[in-house]
Design a protein around this motif. Structure first.
Motif, mmCIF file in Angstrom:
data_model
loop_
_atom_site.group_PDB
_atom_site.id
_atom_site.type_symbol
_atom_site.label_atom_id
_atom_site.label_comp_id
_atom_site.label_asym_id
_atom_site.label_seq_id
_atom_site.Cartn_x
_atom_site.Cartn_y
_atom_site.Cartn_z
ATOM 1 N N THR A 81 32.045 3.584 -31.911
ATOM 2 C CA THR A 81 31.016 4.443 -31.306
ATOM 3 C C THR A 81 29.722 3.694 -30.968
ATOM 4 O O THR A 81 29.203 3.835 -29.852
ATOM 5 C CB THR A 81 30.742 5.639 -32.234
ATOM 6 O OG1 THR A 81 31.977 6.339 -32.390
ATOM 7 C CG2 THR A 81 29.699 6.560 -31.666
ATOM 8 N N PRO A 82 29.173 2.883 -31.888
ATOM 9 C CA PRO A 82 27.925 2.182 -31.525
ATOM 10 C C PRO A 82 28.130 1.189 -30.373
ATOM 11 O O PRO A 82 27.191 0.955 -29.598
ATOM 12 C CB PRO A 82 27.549 1.434 -32.819
ATOM 13 C CG PRO A 82 28.321 2.101 -33.909
ATOM 14 C CD PRO A 82 29.569 2.634 -33.286
ATOM 15 N N VAL A 83 29.332 0.635 -30.247
ATOM 16 C CA VAL A 83 29.612 -0.287 -29.138
ATOM 17 C C VAL A 83 29.585 0.480 -27.818
ATOM 18 O O VAL A 83 28.938 0.066 -26.840
ATOM 19 C CB VAL A 83 30.975 -0.996 -29.330
ATOM 20 C CG1 VAL A 83 31.339 -1.811 -28.083
ATOM 21 C CG2 VAL A 83 30.944 -1.889 -30.575
ATOM 22 N N VAL A 84 30.258 1.641 -27.797
ATOM 23 C CA VAL A 84 30.277 2.463 -26.581
ATOM 24 C C VAL A 84 28.839 2.840 -26.201
ATOM 25 O O VAL A 84 28.446 2.760 -25.038
ATOM 26 C CB VAL A 84 31.131 3.738 -26.789
ATOM 27 C CG1 VAL A 84 31.092 4.621 -25.540
ATOM 28 C CG2 VAL A 84 32.572 3.369 -27.136
ATOM 29 N N ALA A 85 28.044 3.209 -27.206
ATOM 30 C CA ALA A 85 26.665 3.629 -26.929
ATOM 31 C C ALA A 85 25.842 2.476 -26.359
ATOM 32 O O ALA A 85 25.078 2.659 -25.398
ATOM 33 C CB ALA A 85 26.021 4.168 -28.213
ATOM 34 N N GLU A 86 25.992 1.281 -26.916
ATOM 35 C CA GLU A 86 25.194 0.145 -26.422
ATOM 36 C C GLU A 86 25.639 -0.283 -25.022
ATOM 37 O O GLU A 86 24.820 -0.699 -24.195
ATOM 38 C CB GLU A 86 25.240 -1.024 -27.423
ATOM 39 C CG GLU A 86 24.460 -0.678 -28.700
ATOM 40 C CD GLU A 86 24.283 -1.860 -29.659
ATOM 41 O OE1 GLU A 86 24.419 -3.020 -29.224
ATOM 42 O OE2 GLU A 86 23.995 -1.602 -30.843
ATOM 43 N N VAL A 87 26.957 -0.177 -24.762
ATOM 44 C CA VAL A 87 27.457 -0.462 -23.411
ATOM 45 C C VAL A 87 26.846 0.520 -22.411
ATOM 46 O O VAL A 87 26.357 0.129 -21.340
ATOM 47 C CB VAL A 87 29.007 -0.388 -23.382
ATOM 48 C CG1 VAL A 87 29.522 -0.246 -21.953
ATOM 49 C CG2 VAL A 87 29.616 -1.622 -24.057
ATOM 50 N N LEU A 88 26.857 1.808 -22.779
ATOM 51 C CA LEU A 88 26.316 2.815 -21.863
ATOM 52 C C LEU A 88 24.812 2.636 -21.664
ATOM 53 O O LEU A 88 24.296 2.858 -20.558
ATOM 54 C CB LEU A 88 26.622 4.228 -22.385
ATOM 55 C CG LEU A 88 28.077 4.674 -22.251
ATOM 56 C CD1 LEU A 88 28.299 5.998 -22.976
ATOM 57 C CD2 LEU A 88 28.479 4.809 -20.776
ATOM 58 N N ALA A 89 24.123 2.217 -22.725
ATOM 59 C CA ALA A 89 22.678 1.995 -22.587
ATOM 60 C C ALA A 89 22.423 0.858 -21.596
ATOM 61 O O ALA A 89 21.522 0.946 -20.744
ATOM 62 C CB ALA A 89 22.063 1.676 -23.950
ATOM 63 N N ALA A 90 23.234 -0.199 -21.682
ATOM 64 C CA ALA A 90 23.076 -1.327 -20.745
ATOM 65 C C ALA A 90 23.393 -0.884 -19.318
ATOM 66 O O ALA A 90 22.702 -1.261 -18.364
ATOM 67 C CB ALA A 90 23.990 -2.478 -21.164
ATOM 68 N N ALA A 91 24.445 -0.069 -19.174
ATOM 69 C CA ALA A 91 24.815 0.419 -17.842
ATOM 70 C C ALA A 91 23.732 1.336 -17.282
ATOM 71 O O ALA A 91 23.439 1.316 -16.081
ATOM 72 C CB ALA A 91 26.153 1.158 -17.909
ATOM 73 N N THR A 92 23.125 2.139 -18.163
ATOM 74 C CA THR A 92 22.056 3.052 -17.735
ATOM 75 C C THR A 92 20.901 2.245 -17.151
ATOM 76 O O THR A 92 20.344 2.591 -16.099
ATOM 77 C CB THR A 92 21.554 3.893 -18.935
ATOM 78 O OG1 THR A 92 22.666 4.588 -19.495
ATOM 79 C CG2 THR A 92 20.502 4.895 -18.510
ATOM 80 N N ARG A 93 20.572 1.136 -17.829
ATOM 81 C CA ARG A 93 19.491 0.273 -17.326
ATOM 82 C C ARG A 93 19.895 -0.378 -16.004
ATOM 83 O O ARG A 93 19.130 -0.384 -15.043
ATOM 84 C CB ARG A 93 19.133 -0.798 -18.365
ATOM 85 C CG ARG A 93 18.337 -0.255 -19.553
ATOM 86 C CD ARG A 93 17.823 -1.398 -20.433
ATOM 87 N NE ARG A 93 18.912 -2.110 -21.104
ATOM 88 C CZ ARG A 93 19.405 -1.756 -22.293
ATOM 89 N NH1 ARG A 93 18.919 -0.696 -22.929
ATOM 90 N NH2 ARG A 93 20.381 -2.443 -22.846
ATOM 91 N N ALA A 94 21.136 -0.900 -15.951
ATOM 92 C CA ALA A 94 21.580 -1.617 -14.752
ATOM 93 C C ALA A 94 21.630 -0.688 -13.535
ATOM 94 O O ALA A 94 21.335 -1.100 -12.420
ATOM 95 C CB ALA A 94 22.962 -2.244 -14.996
ATOM 96 N N SER A 95 22.008 0.559 -13.752
ATOM 97 C CA SER A 95 22.158 1.509 -12.642
ATOM 98 C C SER A 95 20.883 2.291 -12.368
ATOM 99 O O SER A 95 20.830 3.055 -11.422
ATOM 100 C CB SER A 95 23.259 2.530 -12.963
ATOM 101 O OG SER A 95 24.496 1.904 -13.130
ATOM 102 N N HIS A 96 19.878 2.146 -13.234
ATOM 103 C CA HIS A 96 18.701 3.036 -13.193
ATOM 104 C C HIS A 96 19.159 4.486 -13.164
ATOM 105 O O HIS A 96 18.704 5.294 -12.344
ATOM 106 C CB HIS A 96 17.814 2.726 -11.978
ATOM 107 C CG HIS A 96 17.353 1.302 -11.943
ATOM 108 N ND1 HIS A 96 16.396 0.817 -12.810
ATOM 109 C CD2 HIS A 96 17.742 0.258 -11.190
ATOM 110 C CE1 HIS A 96 16.217 -0.470 -12.573
ATOM 111 N NE2 HIS A 96 17.029 -0.836 -11.600
ATOM 112 N N ALA A 97 20.112 4.810 -14.053
ATOM 113 C CA ALA A 97 20.737 6.139 -14.008
ATOM 114 C C ALA A 97 19.761 7.220 -14.459
ATOM 115 O O ALA A 97 18.965 7.021 -15.378
ATOM 116 C CB ALA A 97 21.974 6.155 -14.887
#
Lengths: 335, 247
Positions: A81-97
């Motif tokens: 779970t923490p890995v999925v969350a950190e991946v999504l946080a990085a993607a959120t930054r990369a996409s400016h989601a």
């Protein structure tokens, strides 16, 4: 936040390596109503998944390549779970989601919470609808065993949501696009892999040939009144193309493997049929939000009748096979 | 071993639950210890009871809740089950707090308890039956920066004091996982993990990140159309489905 229709929405793909199931396609459909959709995958998308993404208008999928202390993290650890969350946080930054959408499984709800924790986002889990309120996103949610509707606006940017299955009908985009895969490199915190996956086994045969319980449009469930014989329940389910569920008691008796209820699978299908089920609060909490509720029970005082739209007082062993027979004839006559 | 069990006092699921002013109506006489927290208390008690006698005597199961005085019923129930100590954190400033606020306050209380003596394990139920969010255990792990072992159907703790490991088995959506982490850790247990004991009679004798815009009760469903099966009940059922375009 940006104006309606111009938001960037990130969608987590649950099974990028095989095939996207209906709940993920629903997320993409909802996401497109808000703006541009990008996808995040924990594994390499299959050719079939890329075609599905193209048809649904998703031009970019970010494939996570996490590492921890310089070591590439692969395999089962990707699902921590923490890995999925950190991946999504990085993607959120990369996409400016502006919004991140996940399907409403227990692990995804936890990943969504940890993502919101990392990004200081507002969080709504188990939403039944998501719309653009102009300034903020607005989410609907059914609570207290489906007896109340709550509408919330998420006043942060980004917003993180998990959306219940059967919230919308999945709709491909008007025009298909070509989908590109971009690597998303993420350096994980040491805490992300503090727990170790000793083993992880996916039961591929679960519900073979039938839709998954949590995402089916029609659910037929059996309880104590089946006396352990799920034959009539599965016969009617198959006549309807429905998923099969059970009560907690029936699962504890070993009669079936998945139960509908507050602590089991929560379902909100278009049609729910409960056979030999009294309707204890635990079970009602898992199905009361269904659109149409049908009950079959030999007890005319059965509490499930109180929340049913249609009910038959009778022996399920007679009623269900007869209904299945009529439905099969009906289907055959429709060609 | 010191085990902190986070519990919640929730409106009874048999009571008439609802909202007032955007917040859940909470009344002391219509509340109960969240049923799923009994599994957490039970898991903690079993871990303590399995210890060698010398260590058991210095071990503690501490029940922790964030709530007003209404919630003393939940703490009392935990005592009746066998908890050694109860801590209730109350502050009007945290009333009505969301998942994140609740997790932050719980974490602060756990850290305060850990200042007295090390805390080995934080155990919670899988969800509170009012909000059913199921996310506070994961957030508590994030706040405390401890490994999360959540939604456990089975919990085992192995090893010597000071070097223990927790191992959980969980089955979610057709995926079976075994996860392991060194203590201290945050564990949540499901209602499959154990059968909670009954309260002990002797112990009974002794003892805004998102805002709600609108909450409205849904209209009751109209009364069901009820058919009594006299040989054609199944046909009536099938015809109802066909008539309503449900097949």
């Amino acid at each position: 936040m940006s104006t309606p229709g111009t938001r960037t929405v990130l969608v987590l793909l649950d099974s990028a390596g095989t095939e996207l199931r209906s709940p993920v396609l629903e997320l993409i459909t909802v996401g497109r109503s808000l703006g541009r959709v990008e996808a995040v995958a924990l594994e390499a998308p299959s050719v079939g998944v890329l075609a599905q993404l193209g048809a649904y208008g998703v031009a970019l999928v970010r494939q996570a390549e996490p590492s921890s202390g310089g070591e590439v993290v692969t395999g089962d650890a990707l699902h921590l779970t923490p890995v999925v969350a950190e991946v999504l946080a990085a993607a959120t930054r990369a996409s400016h989601a502006d919004a991140v959408l996940l399907t409403s499984s227990f692990p995804n709800k936890e990943a969504a919470a940890r993502l919101a924790f990392l990004t200081e986002a507002g969080l709504v889990v188990d939403a039944s609808a998501l719309t653009d309120g102009g300034t903020h996103l607005v989410a609907d949610k059914r609570v207290f065993a489906g007896s109340w509707d709550v509408r919330s606006e998420i006043v942060t940017d980004p917003a993180v949501l998990t959306l219940r299955a059967n919230s919308v009908v999945p709709q491909p985009a008007d025009a298909a696009v070509a989908t590109e895969v971009d690597a998303l490199r993420v350096e994980l915190s040491p805490a992300a892999t503090a727990a170790r996956v000793v083993s992880r086994t996916v039961d591929e045969s679960a519900g073979a040939g039938r839709p998954a319980l949590g995402e089916a449009a029609i659910v037929v469930a059996g309880g104590r009144g089946t006396n352990g014989d799920f034959g009539p329940v599965t016969e009617l389910a198959d006549a309807l193309g429905a998923a099969v569920g059970a009560t907690r008691d029936a699962v504890y008796e070993g009669w079936h493997d998945q139960f509908v209820g507050q602590t089991g699978v929560t379902v909100a299908p278009r049609l729910y049929i409960g056979a030999g089920i009294s309707g204890a609060p635990h079970h009602r909490g898992g199905m009361q939000a269904s659109q149409v509720i049908v009950a079959v029970n030999n007890d005319p005082e059965c509490p499930l009748f109180e929340i049913s739209d249609f009910a038959v007082v009778g022996d399920l062993a007679d009623v269900l096979p007869q209904a299945a027979e009529v439905l099969r004839e009906h289907r055959a006559s429709q060609g | 071993m010191r085990i902190v069990v986070a519990v919640k006092y929730v409106p009874d699921i048999h009571a008439d639950r609802g909202f007032e002013g955007g917040r859940v109506v909470r009344r002391a006489d219509e509340g109960t210890l969240n049923e799923l927290d009994e599994n957490a208390v039970e898991a903690a008690l079993r871990l303590k009871e399995a210890l060698p006698e010398a260590e058991r005597e210095t071990s503690e199961v501490i029940v922790l809740t964030v709530a007003g005085p209404d919630a003393d019923g939940a703490v009392r129930r935990s005592y009746q089950l066998g908890a050694d100590r109860g801590v209730r954190v109350s502050d009007d400033a945290v009333a009505g707090s969301d998942y994140f606020g609740t997790a932050r306050v719980l974490a602060a209380a756990v850290r305060r308890l850990a200042d007295e003596a090390p805390v080995d394990l934080v155990v919670t139920g899988m969800a509170a039956l009012d909000g059913l969010g199921s996310v506070v255990p994961a957030l508590l792990a994030a706040e405390l920066d401890l490994p999360q072992l959540t939604l456990a159907g089975k919990l085992e703790v192995e090893g010597e004091p000071g070097a223990r490991t927790a191992r959980v088995t969980r089955e979610l959506d057709g995926v079976e996982e075994v996860l392991e982490a060194p203590l201290p850790a945050v564990v949540s247990v499901t209602d499959h993990a154990n059968d909670p004991r009954m309260p002990n009679f002797k112990l009974i004798m002794a003892g805004a990140r998102s805002r709600v815009l609108d909450a409205s009760p849904r209209p009751p469903r109209p009364d069901a159309e009820i058919v009594v099966d006299k040989g054609e009940g199944g046909r009536a059922l099938a015809e109802y489905l066909i008539r309503n375009d449900l097949v």
